[in-house]
Design an enzyme around this catalytic site. Structure first.
Site, mmCIF file in Angstrom:
data_model
loop_
_atom_site.group_PDB
_atom_site.id
_atom_site.type_symbol
_atom_site.label_atom_id
_atom_site.label_comp_id
_atom_site.label_asym_id
_atom_site.label_seq_id
_atom_site.Cartn_x
_atom_site.Cartn_y
_atom_site.Cartn_z
ATOM 1 C CG HIS A 135 124.081 79.091 -52.034
ATOM 2 N ND1 HIS A 135 124.714 80.120 -51.369
ATOM 3 C CD2 HIS A 135 123.057 78.716 -51.236
ATOM 4 C CE1 HIS A 135 124.078 80.354 -50.225
ATOM 5 N NE2 HIS A 135 123.078 79.515 -50.107
ATOM 6 C CG ASP A 184 122.798 80.653 -46.234
ATOM 7 O OD1 ASP A 184 122.825 79.979 -47.271
ATOM 8 O OD2 ASP A 184 122.106 81.676 -46.102
ATOM 9 C CD GLU A 231 120.247 81.078 -52.113
ATOM 10 O OE1 GLU A 231 119.032 80.924 -51.866
ATOM 11 O OE2 GLU A 231 120.986 81.758 -51.375
ATOM 12 C CD GLU A 232 122.670 83.898 -49.414
ATOM 13 O OE1 GLU A 232 121.560 84.466 -49.406
ATOM 14 O OE2 GLU A 232 122.985 83.003 -48.615
ATOM 15 C CD GLU A 267 120.148 77.620 -49.180
ATOM 16 O OE1 GLU A 267 120.803 77.951 -48.176
ATOM 17 O OE2 GLU A 267 120.198 78.241 -50.253
ATOM 18 C CG HIS A 274 121.312 86.075 -44.871
ATOM 19 N ND1 HIS A 274 120.355 86.397 -45.802
ATOM 20 C CD2 HIS A 274 121.846 84.905 -45.286
ATOM 21 C CE1 HIS A 274 120.315 85.456 -46.731
ATOM 22 N NE2 HIS A 274 121.205 84.537 -46.431
HETATM 23 ZN ZN LIG Z 1 121.667 79.772 -48.613
#
Ligand SMILES: [Zn+2]
Length: 416
Positions: free
Chosen positions: A109, A138, A172-173, A197, A387
């Site tokens: 992604h 990510d 995706e997030e 991922e 994140h």
């Molecule tokens: Zn991801």
């Protein structure tokens, strides 16, 4: 011409097998992976410099332009597909046509969890074997593995597949709300899907890993229909939806505990509009987490049964569950593919762990939903701090991950 295996050959081969516990590395491929390390880092840098939060349509368009151009340069036919919900960005799809029989697919992604402007406080920077940057692991690391593994394979002339599809989504997030169905449908047209991922870096993880499970999500909605009435003049004529809702919430709050692999928490509620009226409507919402594919159906059945037990007569309670991202539960064939990955890692004297389940949801759930394709997760780079602040990738993982991806694709292409 087929060569004959003489007894002498057999003895030599046996001797070789016992001397080394695993197959020899493909030295050419390994050398190519080492060659590709610096270019991959350059690609990572370029992608991190494009801020692409899930709602950043402009940044996501730049990421789509970048990845589409790279896929084209690798020989893919490309197309863009608008997401069906959310911010309205493009999914990039690259298709390679080969000479083999199998249909292989790679997914990653383009969006990150970070807001526009993040680079000002979290700039791209290198510290030893760590490279920091928002979204670098990510999932820009996953995209980089895809692009550079395909570069290596292109240079070797590998075309042992019927089709090889790359799908990069921009949401995706935020649950892949506008791309999940597309990923499911596309995955069903393939034999194998490798999802890219990141894997956890060491420390805290001891080894790189592949992932076989991730939780899914759903939203529960409970609605109670009662009867409105004047609270002062005729309260007995009313049927209080708020009171009934409270009763239903209390009696269903632990319902998931008897259904393994499910979790339900009532988190929102509303009822009534004015103080002097018995409320006729009440509604509550629940966050649902799932690690089993039949979890939604089982929870729904249990809730439907339970709400029959009313406190306020003449009220009507209904429950709906809106599925979100499906849980990812790899099949036996997925597990076998991950085990082949372990053997491939062993060829270059590295250990690969198999992780069974993570709480974070991934698009592998959509790819794996029907069970048609073999799906395995975490072919991206090793990193940490997803994140969070100080997200980084470990450059030591680049060569092993390129080797794993290229060897896995070659092996999968060979299968019948
Ligand atoms: Zn991801």
């Amino acid at each position: 011409m087929k060569s004959r295996l003489t007894p002498l050959h057999a003895v030599l081969l046996l001797g070789l097998a016992s001397a080394t516990a695993h197959a020899a590395a493909d030295e050419k491929l390994k050398a190519a992976a080492e060659q590709e390390k610096a270019p991959l880092i350059e690609t990572l840098h370029d992608m991190v410099m494009i801020e692409s939060g899930s709602s950043d349509v402009e940044g996501l368009a730049k990421m789509a332009d970048f990845t589409e151009a790279r896929l084209k340069a690798l020989g893919a036919t490309t197309r863009r597909q608008k997401t069906t919900a959310g911010a309205g960005a493009d999914i990039v799809v690259g298709t390679f046509t080969g000479t083999g029989t199998r249909k292989l697919m790679l997914i990653a992604h383009m969006d990150t969890v970070y807001q526009r402007g993040i680079l000002a406080t979290e700039p791209y920077h290198v510290d030893g074997t760590k490279i920091f940057g928002p979204g670098i692991a990510d999932d820009k690391g996953g995209i980089a593995v895809v692009l550079h593994a395909l570069k290596i394979l292109k240079d070797t002339g590998w075309r042992d597949y019927a089709t090889l599809t790359v799908s990069l989504n921009p949401d995706e997030e935020v649950g892949s709300i506008g791309s999940g169905e597309f990923i499911s449908e596309l995955a069903d047209q393939h034999d194998v899907v490798l999802s890219c991922e990141p894997t956890a870096s060491s420390p805290p993880a001891q080894n790189d890993s592949l992932l076989l499970g991730a939780s899914g999500t759903a939203t529960g909605i409970m609605k109670v229909k009662g009867r409105a009435s004047h609270v002062g003049a005729a309260p007995e004529r009313g049927r209080n939806a708020l009171i009934e809702l409270s009763h239903q919430l209390l009696q269903t709050q632990d319902i998931a505990k008897s259904i393994p692999g499910t979790q339900l928490s009532w988190t929102t509620a509303k009822a009534g509009t004015v103080r002097n009226q018995i409320p006729e409507d009440a509604e509550a919402g629940a966050d649902i987490r799932l690690t089993v594919s039949d979890g939604v159906a089982k929870l729904k059945a249990a809730l439907d049964e339970k709400v029959k037990n009313k406190l306020v007569p003449d009220t009507e309670t209904t429950v709906t569950i809106v599925p979100g991202r499906p849980p990812f539960v790899a099949s036996d064939r997925g597990r076998a593919l991950a085990q082949e990955g372990q053997a491939i890692y062993a060829e270059i004297d590295r250990k690969l762990d198999i992780a069974e389940m993570t709480g974070g949801a991934t698009d592998a759930g959509y790819a794996n939903r029907s069970g048609k394709a073999v799906v395995v997760e975490s072919f991206g780079l090793a990193g940490f701090g997803y994140h969070a602040r100080d997200e980084f990738i470990d450059t030591n993982s680049i060569v092993p991950r390129l080797y794993l991806m290229t060897r896995t694709l070659i092996e999968q292409g060979k299968k019948k």
